[in-house]
Write a protein that holds these residues in place. Sequence first.
Motif, PDB file in Angstrom:
ATOM      1  N   SER A   1      16.021   8.194   2.779  1.00 43.13           N
ATOM      2  CA  SER A   1      15.337   7.691   1.570  1.00 43.13           C
ATOM      3  C   SER A   1      13.971   7.355   2.296  1.00 43.13           C
ATOM      4  O   SER A   1      12.863   6.965   1.353  1.00 43.13           O
ATOM      5  CB  SER A   1      15.857   6.466   1.094  1.00 43.13           C
ATOM      6  OG  SER A   1      15.971   5.352   1.937  1.00 43.13           O
ATOM      7  N   GLY A   2      13.542   7.485   3.272  1.00 48.18           N
ATOM      8  CA  GLY A   2      12.476   7.205   4.038  1.00 48.18           C
ATOM      9  C   GLY A   2      11.651   8.488   4.650  1.00 48.18           C
ATOM     10  O   GLY A   2      12.379   9.339   4.821  1.00 48.18           O
ATOM     11  N   TYR A   3      10.443   8.241   4.964  1.00 53.93           N
ATOM     12  CA  TYR A   3       9.646   9.177   5.790  1.00 53.93           C
ATOM     13  C   TYR A   3      10.195   9.285   7.402  1.00 53.93           C
ATOM     14  O   TYR A   3      10.318   8.426   7.940  1.00 53.93           O
ATOM     15  CB  TYR A   3       8.125   8.882   5.792  1.00 53.93           C
ATOM     16  CG  TYR A   3       7.444   9.146   4.281  1.00 53.93           C
ATOM     17  CD1 TYR A   3       7.241  10.328   3.790  1.00 53.93           C
ATOM     18  CD2 TYR A   3       7.480   7.999   3.761  1.00 53.93           C
ATOM     19  CE1 TYR A   3       6.767  10.430   2.421  1.00 53.93           C
ATOM     20  CE2 TYR A   3       6.789   8.046   2.336  1.00 53.93           C
ATOM     21  CZ  TYR A   3       6.592   9.395   1.742  1.00 53.93           C
ATOM     22  OH  TYR A   3       6.178   9.513   0.630  1.00 53.93           O
TER      23      TYR A   3
ATOM     24  N   VAL B   1      -1.535  -1.831  -1.050  1.00 53.06           N
ATOM     25  CA  VAL B   1      -1.989  -0.608  -1.653  1.00 53.06           C
ATOM     26  C   VAL B   1      -1.390   0.441  -1.363  1.00 53.06           C
ATOM     27  O   VAL B   1      -1.524   0.893  -0.176  1.00 53.06           O
ATOM     28  CB  VAL B   1      -3.508  -0.644  -1.571  1.00 53.06           C
ATOM     29  CG1 VAL B   1      -4.324   0.748  -2.004  1.00 53.06           C
ATOM     30  CG2 VAL B   1      -4.356  -1.857  -1.843  1.00 53.06           C
ATOM     31  N   ASP B   2      -0.305   0.827  -2.030  1.00 56.69           N
ATOM     32  CA  ASP B   2       0.417   2.046  -1.709  1.00 56.69           C
ATOM     33  C   ASP B   2       1.268   2.679  -2.978  1.00 56.69           C
ATOM     34  O   ASP B   2       0.464   3.110  -3.749  1.00 56.69           O
ATOM     35  CB  ASP B   2       1.793   1.535  -0.527  1.00 56.69           C
ATOM     36  CG  ASP B   2       2.327   2.513   0.328  1.00 56.69           C
ATOM     37  OD1 ASP B   2       1.509   3.085   1.281  1.00 56.69           O
ATOM     38  OD2 ASP B   2       3.340   2.941   0.009  1.00 56.69           O
ATOM     39  N   SER B   3       2.626   2.678  -2.774  1.00 58.39           N
ATOM     40  CA  SER B   3       3.309   3.477  -3.878  1.00 58.39           C
ATOM     41  C   SER B   3       3.800   2.600  -4.922  1.00 58.39           C
ATOM     42  O   SER B   3       4.723   2.895  -5.803  1.00 58.39           O
ATOM     43  CB  SER B   3       4.555   4.402  -3.205  1.00 58.39           C
ATOM     44  OG  SER B   3       5.486   3.362  -2.574  1.00 58.39           O
ATOM     45  N   GLY B   4       3.515   1.313  -4.873  1.00 56.77           N
ATOM     46  CA  GLY B   4       4.016   0.188  -5.933  1.00 56.77           C
ATOM     47  C   GLY B   4       5.241  -0.365  -5.167  1.00 56.77           C
ATOM     48  O   GLY B   4       5.572  -0.138  -3.921  1.00 56.77           O
ATOM     49  N   VAL B   5       5.752  -1.304  -5.873  1.00 58.93           N
ATOM     50  CA  VAL B   5       6.820  -2.141  -5.356  1.00 58.93           C
ATOM     51  C   VAL B   5       8.117  -2.553  -6.358  1.00 58.93           C
ATOM     52  O   VAL B   5       7.901  -2.659  -7.492  1.00 58.93           O
ATOM     53  CB  VAL B   5       6.340  -3.627  -4.652  1.00 58.93           C
ATOM     54  CG1 VAL B   5       7.486  -4.567  -4.347  1.00 58.93           C
ATOM     55  CG2 VAL B   5       5.257  -3.173  -3.584  1.00 58.93           C
TER      56      VAL B   5
ATOM     57  N   SER C   1       7.841   3.456   0.223  1.00 59.11           N
ATOM     58  CA  SER C   1       7.126   3.007   1.361  1.00 59.11           C
ATOM     59  C   SER C   1       6.197   1.706   0.893  1.00 59.11           C
ATOM     60  O   SER C   1       6.139   0.601   1.914  1.00 59.11           O
ATOM     61  CB  SER C   1       5.928   3.897   1.893  1.00 59.11           C
ATOM     62  OG  SER C   1       5.053   4.195   0.804  1.00 59.11           O
ATOM     63  N   GLY C   2       5.929   1.534  -0.356  1.00 58.46           N
ATOM     64  CA  GLY C   2       5.224   0.273  -0.672  1.00 58.46           C
ATOM     65  C   GLY C   2       6.120  -0.995  -0.885  1.00 58.46           C
ATOM     66  O   GLY C   2       6.038  -2.026  -0.455  1.00 58.46           O
ATOM     67  N   THR C   3       7.578  -0.555  -1.183  1.00 59.12           N
ATOM     68  CA  THR C   3       8.503  -1.459  -1.058  1.00 59.12           C
ATOM     69  C   THR C   3       9.007  -2.084   0.164  1.00 59.12           C
ATOM     70  O   THR C   3       9.345  -3.400   0.465  1.00 59.12           O
ATOM     71  CB  THR C   3       9.806  -1.070  -2.059  1.00 59.12           C
ATOM     72  OG1 THR C   3       9.657  -0.404  -3.441  1.00 59.12           O
ATOM     73  CG2 THR C   3      11.011  -1.807  -2.045  1.00 59.12           C
TER      74      THR C   3
END
Length: 553
Positions: A39-41, A225-229, A260-262
């Motif tokens: 689920s992650g990078y 500041v990313d993909s949301g949460v 990533s934001g979460t």
Amino acid sequence: MPARLKTLYRLFVVLLLACGLVQAATVGVSTAEPGTTTSGYVKYYTVAASNQGGPEDLTDIAVRFLGNAERSAEIYALNAGRPQADGTGLTDPRSLRAGWVLVLPWDAVGDGIRYGLLPATHNPGTSDRPTSNKPATSGNPVTSEKPATSGGSASTPDGRGGPRGGATDPRNASKPSTRSGDGSRPTNCGGKTIANKQSTWAQQQLAPGHAWERSRGDGVMVAVVDSGVDASLPQLSGRVAVGADVTTGNGHGDSDCLGSGTAMAGIIAGNSDQPDMPSGMAPDATVLPIRVVTKGATAKATDAANAIEVAVSTGASVIAVGSFVSLTEPEVSAAVSRALTQDVLIVAPAPTEPVTVPEPPEGAGAPGALLSVGGIGPDGKLVAQYEESTVDVVAPGADVASLGINGNGTVNMSGSQYAVAFVAGQASLVRSAYPELNATQVKHRIEVTAERMGAEPPDKQYGWGMIKPAAAVSATIEGEVAAAPPDGGGGGGGLARTVAIMVVVFILLAAVALLLLRARRWARGSDLASDDPDESSAPGPTAQSEPAGRPRR
């Protein structure tokens, strides 16, 4: 001038001076406002049909990409039992099938390694091609999908430092999110995946709990500041604002498809009473999610610049910038420069390519600051090749545990953005513990309390060293003086200001007491003229001084 008038004049001057000192000492005082590898990078490698004329095995891969045959055990542990696209999985370290995708440790390097989301092998109808076609050269997420198109946020800045047209109203962005359950996610987020065994080395080394007696981040808003949460997670309940989606211009930021934001928000402000799910650095801080991407590898420059402006306009005092944003973009750099005229601390990944570091406009006298962060692993190695002498401090950025989306529980993530999250969380602790300090002073406190790494600080690779949350909120910093708040800004009162107020109040009371004493003496008919030559001569005859009954001439 008669003595009485002189005395009144002197007392009046003393009172004016005392009132001025009281005003000077109290001006500006206000109350501070308040895992799964799938689920992650990750770094991964697709098994080839052969290598140098023979079949591939884990030992060969460990030697090529990690330089040590013994590390084949690490690769096996990361992949054992994980379903592959053909429905099988790794059970024998000596037997690999061409086309299998192997997750590799974060420090793997070499031709053929990719970095990003793993190929979608669990959902029917999806392609098995890798999500990235670029080699892994840094901790930044890389995927092959194009960035989402932007809505109204693509307009140019208005020149006044405010948000661009079409962006979410900042007054709504800071409202608490009320999303819960699956309704918090866009419909294309996918299904639930299986969490992997967590690694809590980062939380154990930083030990943020030792700082919580002094500060838990209360009253501090941190923009991510990313993909949301994903605001539906119970560990973030009540601590995520509605936020903004600058990619559409009118959406909320309290949902997340990339994760990533979460994960950054969990590192900053996650709160958990479960031993297998670590809490964040500042569990009482508020997270303001600002989405700059939905699918793409890089945020549009206009969206990234708009996100910075929205964060400042909404009142965030700490801004955590993820790896989707590049300071090499002139528009983003200009937005950061404008933000630095405010009392805001911007925490961003250290650059991996030459860049001109944004600074506030000349003569602005700004209290804002930019803090560049490098990520490191448990072995002290940097997660990316940062430009020399650009790292201010370092923090965990490899194999760190945080919150996953889609009900994944705890996931392990790697990348510079997670080191940024740890530092932003520590900045929240400092800003809450010392509300009278401006952003520049907060940055200095974080730097000088860091644990030294490398040469004499700032080191060319590690800067001032590894952050230390407990020291940052408790250490006595030589020469640190409470700064005057910026125009229109707040900030709490410190001990020095309290002492100053007490002194000037004492002076004022003394002046009032002297005035009352003089008034009593006058009421008794005291002779005040004896101290003044102007009234020391004998008075002329008066009606009272003549003998009774003697006619007046």
